[in-house]
Design an enzyme around this catalytic site. Structure first.
Site, PDB file in Angstrom:
ATOM      1  N   ALA A  65     -41.832  19.306  78.942  1.00 11.78           N
ATOM      2  CA  ALA A  65     -40.658  20.069  78.530  1.00 11.78           C
ATOM      3  C   ALA A  65     -41.100  21.071  77.469  1.00 11.78           C
ATOM      4  CB  ALA A  65     -39.617  19.115  77.962  1.00 11.78           C
ATOM      5  N   GLY A 104     -42.346  15.862  81.082  1.00 11.50           N
ATOM      6  CA  GLY A 104     -41.455  16.361  82.118  1.00 11.50           C
ATOM      7  C   GLY A 104     -42.211  16.885  83.335  1.00 11.50           C
ATOM      8  N   GLU A 107     -42.926  13.861  85.328  1.00 10.29           N
ATOM      9  CA  GLU A 107     -41.658  13.370  85.904  1.00 10.29           C
ATOM     10  C   GLU A 107     -41.266  14.217  87.115  1.00 10.29           C
ATOM     11  OE1 GLU A 107     -39.799  13.579  82.003  1.00 10.29           O
ATOM     12  OE2 GLU A 107     -39.210  11.485  82.191  1.00 10.29           O
ATOM     13  N   GLU A 127     -44.546  11.182  75.624  1.00 12.10           N
ATOM     14  CA  GLU A 127     -43.383  11.538  74.796  1.00 12.10           C
ATOM     15  C   GLU A 127     -43.307  10.787  73.473  1.00 12.10           C
ATOM     16  OE1 GLU A 127     -43.354  11.331  78.073  1.00 12.10           O
ATOM     17  OE2 GLU A 127     -41.988  12.789  78.953  1.00 12.10           O
TER      18      GLU A 127
END
Ligand code: 3HC
Ligand code: NAI
Length: 685
Positions: A65, A104, A107, A127
């Site tokens: 992210a 992310g 993911e 994270e």
């Protein structure tokens, strides 16, 4: 960048290639999420396409992210919506991975129906190192593939694993040596009509003991930080909740932690680390290429530096004055590699290749081959000046000349040569092959390209280089000295060493200052104090407890006694009577009525002192960016990363109250405490 520029589509026959192009790391910023949503919709509704591949442009897939968005309100579409769109599009989607697929990004890859990677790819869900948990399904998807205990180890340990390991864990379908996009397109074509959603898989059953062990290990290694605990709970819940309930819970915790002070502090350190490696614009220059490094002095630091340079794939000439010391140094380097092989952390052929790049010598003429010389001999100005005279004689013209001094004047060392412009300080920390911090010390004559070479070397050694001015102790040791003095003042005022150490460990420091002093050996500080005695201004508060301990033979751990006593090498929990007597005597001689100090007071006094000294050295230009100080304290001195470093900590306090508290502390401490102007710490906020 707008969505169309960040995500483009291209047809490869009946396979749609969706490219994410958001340099430098293809973060899933708002425009990328919007672009992906639009691309998935086009792919789903265009009957010409039977399958899709998602790939990253440039050097990487998607490394996560966009952390810069975390302090701001979330804007839709959020990543879980993009992921859901991929899962529900009805046609197979393959992720083509290279570089990093992290957070992310990983993911996103797990949401696809298959994953192909090139051999150098790293994947992971790191994270927790940013004080959050995965927020787009990581805690629910990973255990469905690798089981709960393995997912705990990976996520709570913020592990980044190789493509090979990921393949062995069934997280990747193919690892290829050829073009990854071609391989992904071919696989997508073979998968036509087939969806393989991880969300539909069950979490493999596992014995509770395995999970319990993984959880305990993760909590210990992760210092019981809130994100580690929250991630663990979320992963465990994957085995009992439906996927949708698990995802909803995960997202709620992610959103809450994202705004926490700890996450803010960890993001601050993340960016401070990257900024500190950049020279200020007025010093920008092209680094001088370095392939061969001559390390002078095969002692503790010299051998650690040699290993670090060998690990970066360079040649090392290890030069000594003393044949026995050279042999010991060489043996240490070789033993290091043998141990790595024995522990299965390195392959034997790699270790042999590293050893083959080590050239040990007593002959100064061998230095002529070096592009960079790093001196790591005894910490004595006269000895170092002699060594630099010889370096001047033997090093080739244009070679960069560095000293690893901890405290000495780099200019005084440079003046021993005819080329002070080629000289700089490269202050490694012990053990030099482990510690990431590297202070790059700017002498008054150091040329910008010489400094740029020091910074580039730091990055090549996978360290965190930080520019420091040439003042006593540079950044780190200067602040640490002020901190240690304050801790010694507290001993005289009424605290015992174990009170100070326990309070500071409770704040999060890796070790207490007195345990550190015992570990390093009190005699090093004693010798330095003796050397400085003549220049000590009269009236300045000087605590002589350490000198008294040394006179009594308490030189630290190595003599079985320092501030603490050591029985069979194990530190005893409280200081003994003899040490207490020395401390009480010091208080009495200064006329102090000893008062116990509570933990909050100890922590506050130590932190205020660090902040004050940080402001002093910023004012003197020793650090060029206030946030560099945070990087130095976190990476060199065990300051808790989750507190963001002392400058970050100071910026979280009420500025007026902080200024007043520091003034009060200064008057309480007397002449040993020089008050700083704190405003410099708040300028580049
Ligand atoms: N967001 C925003 N910027 C980022 C970023 C991120 N996730 N990761 C890196 N950057 C920026 C850096 O600040 C740097 O910017 P600069 O050039 O202006 O200083 C630039 O990208 C290059 O980064 P590095 O200097 O670190 O480059 P390297 O090549 O050495 O390393 C990397 C690349 C391995 C990808 C490394 O940057 C990295 O580890 N990044 C963080 C990965 C991460 O933690 N991802 C998880 C994010 S949280 C998340 O995804 C939540 C999700 O679950 C919803
Ligand atoms: P050390 O005593 O372990 O090793 C010094 C080595 O230099 C010895 O092997 C000695 O034989 C050799 N040497 C001395 N004079 C020499 C000469 N004229 N020519 C060639 N070799 C010579 O010392 P250590 O701890 O490795 O420290 C070296 C330097 O690194 C010092 O300046 C020290 O301040 C600095 N430093 C030390 C740290 C530590 O934790 N030990 C941390 C950071 C810097």
């Amino acid at each position: 960048m707008d969505a169309a520029a960040c995500v483009h589509m291209e047809a490869r026959g009946d396979v749609c290639v969706i490219t994410i192009d958001n340099p430098p790391i293809n973060a899933t910023s708002l425009a990328v999420r919007q672009g992906l949503m639009a691309a998935i919709f086009d792919f789903k509704t265009n009957s010409d396409f039977q399958a899709a591949v998602i790939v990253g442009a440039g050097s990487t897939f998607v490394a996560g992210a966009d952390i810069r968005e975390f302090g701001k309100p979330m804007q839709e579409p959020i990543l879980p919506e993009v992921i859901r769109a991929i899962e529900d599009c009805g046609k197979p989607v393959v992720a083509a991975l290279h570089g990093a697929a992290l957070g992310g990004g990983f993911e996103l890859a797990l949401a696809c129906d298959a994953r192909v990677a090139d051999a150098k790819t790293v994947v992971g869900l790191p994270e927790v190192s940013l004080g959050i948990i995965p927020g787009a399904g990581g805690t629910q998807m990973l255990p469905r593939r690798v089981g709960v205990s393995r997912a705990i180890r990976m996520i709570c340990g913020a592990q980044r694993i190789s493509a090979k390991e990921a393949k062995s864990l069934n997280l990747l379908d193919e690892v290829v040596a050829s073009d990854v996009l071609d391989a992904a397109v071919a696989l997508a074509r073979r998968m036509q009509g087939k969806k393989c959603r991880i969300r539909d898989e069950a979490v493999p059953a596992e014995g509770p003991a395995l999970i319990q062990q993984a959880a305990e290990d993760a909590m210990r290694a992760g210092k019981r930080r809130p994100a580690v605990e929250a991630a663990m709970e979320a992963i465990k819940s994957a085995a009992v909740l439906s996927i949708d309930d698990g995802l909803a819970d995960e997202r709620a915790v992610f959103l809450q932690l994202r705004l926490s002070r700890e996450a803010y502090a960890l993001r601050h350190v993340f960016f401070a680390e990257r900024d500190s490696a950049k020279l200020p614009s007025e010093l920008s220059a092209t680094p001088i290429p370095v392939e061969t490094v001559c390390v002078i002095g095969a002692g503790t630091m010299g051998t650690g530096i040699a290993i670090s340079v060998l690990d970066a794939g360079m040649q090392v000439i290890l030069l000594e004055q003393d044949a026995a010391a050279l042999q010991r140094g060489q043996d240490r380097v070789i033993a290091h590699y043998r141990d790595r092989v024995a522990a299965q952390k390195m392959k034997a052929d790699v270790a042999q290749a590293r050893e083959a790049c080590l050239h040990s010598t007593l002959d100064w003429a061998d230095m002529a081959k070096a592009d960079l010389v790093i001196e790591a001999v005894f910490e004595d100005l006269a000895v170092k000046q002699e060594v630099f005279k010889k370096i001047d004689q033997f090093a080739r013209a244009g070679a960069v000349l560095a000293t690893n001094t901890s405290y000495l004047d780099v200019d005084a060392i440079a003046q021993a040569t005819s080329r002070p412009q080629d000289v700089l300080g490269l202050h490694f920390f012990s053990p030099a092959n482990v510690m990431k911090l590297l202070e790059v010390v700017r002498g008054k004559d150091s040329r910008p390209d010489v400094l740029a070479t020091g910074m580039a070397l730091g990055k090549r050694l996978r360290k965190l280089p930080v520019l420091a001015g040439n003042h006593f102790g540079f950044i780190g040791n200067r602040i640490y000295n002020a901190y240690r003095n304050q801790c010694e003042f507290m001993l005289e005022d009424g605290a015992w060493p174990e009170d100070v150490d326990a309070s500071l460990k409770q704040f999060g420091m890796a070790m207490g200052p007195f345990a550190v002093a015992d570990l390093s050996g009190l005699d090093i500080a004693w010798r330095m104090r003796q050397a400085q005695a003549a220049s000590r201004a009269p009236g300045v508060r000087y605590v002589d407890i350490l000198d008294r301990l040394c006179e009594a033979g308490h030189l630290g751990r190595k003599t079985g006694a320092g501030y603490y006593t050591y029985v069979d090498g194990k530190q005893q929990p409280t200081t003994d009577e003899a040490v207490r007597h020395i401390i009480e005597d010091a208080s009495q001689r200064r006329g102090i009525q000893r008062q116990p100090l509570n933990s909050a007071t100890i922590q506050r006094r130590a932190l205020l002192t660090i902040v004050n000294e940080a402001a002093r050295l910023m004012g003197e230009g020793v650090a060029s960016r206030a946030t560099d100080i945070d990087v130095v304290l976190v990476h060199g001195y065990g300051f808790p990363r989750w507190e963001g470093g002392p400058v970050f900590w100071a910026r979280q306090q009420n500025r007026e109250a902080l200024t007043q508290e520091i003034k009060d502390l200064a008057s309480q401490c007397g002449d040993g405490f020089v008050l700083a102007d704190l405003s410099v710490l708040f300028e580049d906020q």
